[in-house]
Design a protein around this motif. Sequence first.
Motif, PDB file in Angstrom:
ATOM      1  N   LEU A 292       0.625  -1.208   0.005  1.00 29.24           N
ATOM      2  CA  LEU A 292       0.056   0.121   0.060  1.00 29.24           C
ATOM      3  C   LEU A 292       0.750   1.175   0.048  1.00 29.24           C
ATOM      4  O   LEU A 292       0.757   2.226  -0.727  1.00 29.24           O
ATOM      5  CB  LEU A 292      -1.047   0.061   1.026  1.00 29.24           C
ATOM      6  N   ILE A 293       2.106   1.359   0.821  1.00 30.95           N
ATOM      7  CA  ILE A 293       2.814   2.351   0.720  1.00 30.95           C
ATOM      8  C   ILE A 293       3.339   2.443  -0.630  1.00 30.95           C
ATOM      9  O   ILE A 293       3.616   3.756  -0.937  1.00 30.95           O
ATOM     10  CB  ILE A 293       4.000   2.108   1.799  1.00 30.95           C
ATOM     11  N   ALA A 294       4.054   1.668  -1.213  1.00 28.62           N
ATOM     12  CA  ALA A 294       4.565   1.614  -2.412  1.00 28.62           C
ATOM     13  C   ALA A 294       3.556   2.091  -3.673  1.00 28.62           C
ATOM     14  O   ALA A 294       3.783   3.094  -4.417  1.00 28.62           O
ATOM     15  CB  ALA A 294       5.070   0.473  -2.926  1.00 28.62           C
ATOM     16  N   ASP A 295       2.295   1.622  -3.356  1.00 29.48           N
ATOM     17  CA  ASP A 295       1.155   1.866  -4.487  1.00 29.48           C
ATOM     18  C   ASP A 295       1.056   3.613  -4.394  1.00 29.48           C
ATOM     19  O   ASP A 295       0.894   4.362  -5.218  1.00 29.48           O
ATOM     20  CB  ASP A 295      -0.211   1.259  -4.236  1.00 29.48           C
ATOM     21  N   LEU A 296       0.771   3.896  -2.917  1.00 32.33           N
ATOM     22  CA  LEU A 296       0.450   5.616  -2.706  1.00 32.33           C
ATOM     23  C   LEU A 296       1.627   6.259  -3.121  1.00 32.33           C
ATOM     24  O   LEU A 296       1.249   7.450  -3.892  1.00 32.33           O
ATOM     25  CB  LEU A 296       0.195   5.827  -1.281  1.00 32.33           C
ATOM     26  N   LEU A 297       2.788   6.057  -2.881  1.00 30.27           N
ATOM     27  CA  LEU A 297       3.959   6.634  -3.356  1.00 30.27           C
ATOM     28  C   LEU A 297       4.084   6.686  -4.958  1.00 30.27           C
ATOM     29  O   LEU A 297       4.454   7.954  -5.475  1.00 30.27           O
ATOM     30  CB  LEU A 297       5.312   6.155  -2.791  1.00 30.27           C
ATOM     31  N   ASP A 298       3.822   5.585  -5.682  1.00 29.73           N
ATOM     32  CA  ASP A 298       3.725   5.698  -7.029  1.00 29.73           C
ATOM     33  C   ASP A 298       2.693   6.527  -7.436  1.00 29.73           C
ATOM     34  O   ASP A 298       3.134   7.423  -8.431  1.00 29.73           O
ATOM     35  CB  ASP A 298       3.118   4.209  -7.180  1.00 29.73           C
ATOM     36  N   ILE A 299       1.532   6.720  -6.998  1.00 28.80           N
ATOM     37  CA  ILE A 299       0.682   7.608  -7.242  1.00 28.80           C
ATOM     38  C   ILE A 299       0.925   9.075  -6.972  1.00 28.80           C
ATOM     39  O   ILE A 299       0.658  10.134  -7.638  1.00 28.80           O
ATOM     40  CB  ILE A 299      -0.717   7.411  -6.710  1.00 28.80           C
ATOM     41  N   GLN A 300       1.877   9.270  -5.820  1.00 25.25           N
ATOM     42  CA  GLN A 300       2.182  10.665  -5.462  1.00 25.25           C
ATOM     43  C   GLN A 300       3.358  11.125  -6.081  1.00 25.25           C
ATOM     44  O   GLN A 300       3.704  12.288  -6.463  1.00 25.25           O
ATOM     45  CB  GLN A 300       2.532  10.665  -4.055  1.00 25.25           C
TER      46      GLN A 300
ATOM     47  N   THR B 150      -7.621   4.732  -0.844  1.00 29.63           N
ATOM     48  CA  THR B 150      -8.489   4.268  -1.919  1.00 29.63           C
ATOM     49  C   THR B 150      -8.166   4.192  -3.229  1.00 29.63           C
ATOM     50  O   THR B 150      -8.640   3.559  -4.088  1.00 29.63           O
ATOM     51  CB  THR B 150     -10.095   4.733  -1.937  1.00 29.63           C
ATOM     52  N   LEU B 151      -7.199   5.143  -3.498  1.00 33.00           N
ATOM     53  CA  LEU B 151      -6.685   5.118  -4.919  1.00 33.00           C
ATOM     54  C   LEU B 151      -5.991   4.053  -5.266  1.00 33.00           C
ATOM     55  O   LEU B 151      -5.795   3.548  -6.353  1.00 33.00           O
ATOM     56  CB  LEU B 151      -5.704   6.423  -5.024  1.00 33.00           C
ATOM     57  N   ALA B 152      -5.314   3.257  -4.161  1.00 31.15           N
ATOM     58  CA  ALA B 152      -4.488   2.161  -4.673  1.00 31.15           C
ATOM     59  C   ALA B 152      -5.286   1.101  -5.335  1.00 31.15           C
ATOM     60  O   ALA B 152      -4.805   0.257  -5.958  1.00 31.15           O
ATOM     61  CB  ALA B 152      -4.012   1.382  -3.258  1.00 31.15           C
ATOM     62  N   GLU B 153      -6.758   1.014  -5.044  1.00 31.40           N
ATOM     63  CA  GLU B 153      -7.746   0.071  -5.542  1.00 31.40           C
ATOM     64  C   GLU B 153      -7.866   0.176  -7.184  1.00 31.40           C
ATOM     65  O   GLU B 153      -7.704  -0.773  -7.671  1.00 31.40           O
ATOM     66  CB  GLU B 153      -9.095   0.319  -4.955  1.00 31.40           C
ATOM     67  N   LEU B 154      -7.670   1.498  -7.504  1.00 29.30           N
ATOM     68  CA  LEU B 154      -7.542   1.730  -8.957  1.00 29.30           C
ATOM     69  C   LEU B 154      -6.473   1.247  -9.814  1.00 29.30           C
ATOM     70  O   LEU B 154      -6.426   0.820 -10.833  1.00 29.30           O
ATOM     71  CB  LEU B 154      -7.518   3.304  -9.268  1.00 29.30           C
ATOM     72  N   LEU B 155      -5.316   0.828  -9.052  1.00 26.87           N
ATOM     73  CA  LEU B 155      -4.050   0.275  -9.679  1.00 26.87           C
ATOM     74  C   LEU B 155      -4.466  -1.240 -10.028  1.00 26.87           C
ATOM     75  O   LEU B 155      -3.668  -1.590 -10.849  1.00 26.87           O
ATOM     76  CB  LEU B 155      -2.960   0.222  -8.737  1.00 26.87           C
TER      77      LEU B 155
ATOM     78  N   ASP C 250      -4.023  -2.436 -17.063  1.00 29.15           N
ATOM     79  CA  ASP C 250      -3.607  -1.029 -17.870  1.00 29.15           C
ATOM     80  C   ASP C 250      -3.694   0.360 -17.451  1.00 29.15           C
ATOM     81  O   ASP C 250      -3.603   1.105 -18.021  1.00 29.15           O
ATOM     82  CB  ASP C 250      -3.966  -1.388 -19.599  1.00 29.15           C
ATOM     83  N   LEU C 251      -4.143   0.303 -16.086  1.00 28.35           N
ATOM     84  CA  LEU C 251      -4.168   1.545 -15.503  1.00 28.35           C
ATOM     85  C   LEU C 251      -3.168   1.891 -14.648  1.00 28.35           C
ATOM     86  O   LEU C 251      -2.860   1.270 -13.523  1.00 28.35           O
ATOM     87  CB  LEU C 251      -5.645   1.945 -14.839  1.00 28.35           C
ATOM     88  N   GLY C 252      -2.246   2.795 -14.810  1.00 23.77           N
ATOM     89  CA  GLY C 252      -1.101   3.206 -13.913  1.00 23.77           C
ATOM     90  C   GLY C 252      -1.408   4.477 -12.991  1.00 23.77           C
ATOM     91  O   GLY C 252      -2.136   5.041 -13.042  1.00 23.77           O
ATOM     92  N   PRO C 253      -0.117   4.602 -12.177  1.00 27.34           N
ATOM     93  CA  PRO C 253      -0.039   5.484 -11.359  1.00 27.34           C
ATOM     94  C   PRO C 253      -0.369   7.094 -11.814  1.00 27.34           C
ATOM     95  O   PRO C 253      -0.790   7.828 -11.072  1.00 27.34           O
ATOM     96  CB  PRO C 253       1.024   5.436 -10.603  1.00 27.34           C
TER      97      PRO C 253
ATOM     98  N   GLY D 285     -11.127  14.765  -8.943  1.00 25.15           N
ATOM     99  CA  GLY D 285     -11.508  14.172  -7.545  1.00 25.15           C
ATOM    100  C   GLY D 285     -11.945  12.686  -7.313  1.00 25.15           C
ATOM    101  O   GLY D 285     -12.389  12.384  -6.473  1.00 25.15           O
ATOM    102  N   ILE D 286     -11.434  11.935  -8.621  1.00 25.59           N
ATOM    103  CA  ILE D 286     -11.890  10.476  -8.432  1.00 25.59           C
ATOM    104  C   ILE D 286     -10.850   9.572  -7.396  1.00 25.59           C
ATOM    105  O   ILE D 286      -9.625   9.904  -7.628  1.00 25.59           O
ATOM    106  CB  ILE D 286     -11.569   9.875  -9.770  1.00 25.59           C
ATOM    107  N   THR D 287     -11.491   9.241  -6.445  1.00 23.49           N
ATOM    108  CA  THR D 287     -10.714   8.482  -5.501  1.00 23.49           C
ATOM    109  C   THR D 287     -11.203   6.770  -5.306  1.00 23.49           C
ATOM    110  O   THR D 287     -10.629   6.320  -4.459  1.00 23.49           O
ATOM    111  CB  THR D 287     -10.770   9.040  -4.019  1.00 23.49           C
ATOM    112  N   THR D 288     -12.178   6.460  -5.988  1.00 21.19           N
ATOM    113  CA  THR D 288     -12.648   5.162  -5.767  1.00 21.19           C
ATOM    114  C   THR D 288     -13.153   4.579  -7.329  1.00 21.19           C
ATOM    115  O   THR D 288     -13.249   5.286  -8.148  1.00 21.19           O
ATOM    116  CB  THR D 288     -14.143   4.954  -4.825  1.00 21.19           C
ATOM    117  N   LEU D 289     -13.184   3.231  -7.378  1.00 25.67           N
ATOM    118  CA  LEU D 289     -13.627   2.391  -8.542  1.00 25.67           C
ATOM    119  C   LEU D 289     -14.899   3.108  -8.930  1.00 25.67           C
ATOM    120  O   LEU D 289     -15.086   3.081 -10.045  1.00 25.67           O
ATOM    121  CB  LEU D 289     -13.532   1.052  -8.117  1.00 25.67           C
ATOM    122  N   ALA D 290     -15.857   3.091  -7.877  1.00 28.34           N
ATOM    123  CA  ALA D 290     -17.168   3.441  -8.373  1.00 28.34           C
ATOM    124  C   ALA D 290     -17.248   4.959  -9.098  1.00 28.34           C
ATOM    125  O   ALA D 290     -17.763   5.108  -9.939  1.00 28.34           O
ATOM    126  CB  ALA D 290     -18.073   3.533  -7.163  1.00 28.34           C
TER     127      ALA D 290
END
Length: 573
Positions: A12-20, A89-94, A98-101, A112-117
Amino acid sequence: MTNHELANTFRLIADLLDIQGEVIYVTLAYRKVADSLETLGRDIADVWREGKLREVPGVGKAIAEKMDELLRTGQLGFLERLQAEVPATLAELLRVPDLGPKKIALFWRSLGITTLAQLEAAARGGQLRSLAGMGAKSEAKILAGLESLRRRSGRTPLGMAYPVGVQMLIGLRTVPGVVDAALAGSLRRMKATVGDLDLLAAAADSAAVMQAFVSQPGVARILGQGNTKSSVEFVNGLRAQLWAHPPARFGTALQYATGSKEHNVRLRQLALDRGLSLSDQALTAADGREILCANEEEVYAALGLPWIAPELRGDRGEIQAALAGRLPRLITPGQRRAELHSHSTWSDGRASIREMALAARAHGLQVLAVTDHSGGLGITGGLKVEDIARQRAEIDAVQQEVGDSLRLLQGAEVEIRADGSLDYSDEVLAQFDIVVASLHTSLRQPRDQVTARLLNAVRNPHVDIIGHPTGRLIPDREGADLDMDAILAAAAQSGVALEINANPSRLDLDDIAARRAIGMGIRLAINTDAHDPEHLAQELFGIATARRAWVEPQHVINTWPPDALLAWLRSRA
């Protein structure tokens, strides 16, 4: 915290850092530690108590301090601060194919998208296409990825579950009082993915075996412990359950626990037709008399059937075939004489041609095809056209060393490009002894387009085998949306062989398509796609997939005598 929970925290840390937008080497460090935790083989809490966190591969001073904080408090200030900046919740989008950070960060910061829904709603509402680098096709691709994500099961890949199950089985068989033990459920049926690991033991007194089961190394939690059934969760997140039965009832218990549900329903109906009822305990006659079965053969014999291999038990005609005496003589491990898809250091393999050859010979093989990637698949390095002659010289030198004990072939795994062309020209392909053509990229193309690409390879007279036809990776990537009817029809016409790739991350063709293929007279190849000598042992998983497809040895070109195989290859040149 268990190893699995700790690993998920670092992922989770890695995913959030990727997005950041953190630099790649930082996120890779966290992912490496997560992988180390999953494969550690010891409870990380024990390592922590011994003061040896720095001995875990990939753990440096900073990460060791974070581990210590998590294990002491169950919380991590660094992660809490990171989540205050980047929604967790952004980590779920990974997980969306084919959807990258970078794209996720764009959607979050712009819309402002933060969830899959929210992502799905924005895609369906046409809100994504106006963003930089996006368009209607990109939007449609995201919607297709969301559909793909919904279809994932969350089950454990066979290649991860099977070794764990076998190790537990070995341990159970050493417990005093255990007469027999076996795997059960989807693991025994060798499905590509499994849920919990199911095991059975035959013992007059179940107390000792149950205690040994819940006390085995790596158990993080005991979910239940009784005289008949116990359940545990391991530090890597896998769950397992054990049933214990008296030896005289072991056969019916094993048959019942193996399944499938559909096979068992059909078998119970057959029992009723014969005036019997079948349960996990016994066969029972109308007068209440029990027929005890210590092994499965006795269960099936009591119903007028030969024993049916677990891989066939899916209610796909196996009981009807058994009644008619037409069960297939399934291929077995060790019947392959040739490995026709392997890699060396000429592309992304981890061993030299000589090392691969010696390993193949030790494995009992008579033929090894070295099929390094073509140069166009950039991530592998690949075999350049100008290096083909040098590789041939190396193969010839190794051939001279091993003599008649192993026949070496120079081949290539040639990339099927996004436009449908092959990575080597026909003139270059003609130089090889064997050609495997595979899809690796642009797998999300529309059905007609990706099917046309594969059809071009199927119909190319220089192509001998279509490697891992759909390109799937279990559990993370669905295969291409192929028109399998068209692919099978073309393969039947061209005479090309279709591969069952034994790598447990692929198992592609799957058993459904493979059974259709042999019904159409299409030849199959079971290959390990070995990138390391150890991968040759993965033959087991390809054989299991073939057995689920009712495949017999003669259907598989790897089982043919070397002279017959080489004659077939020459006939295609």
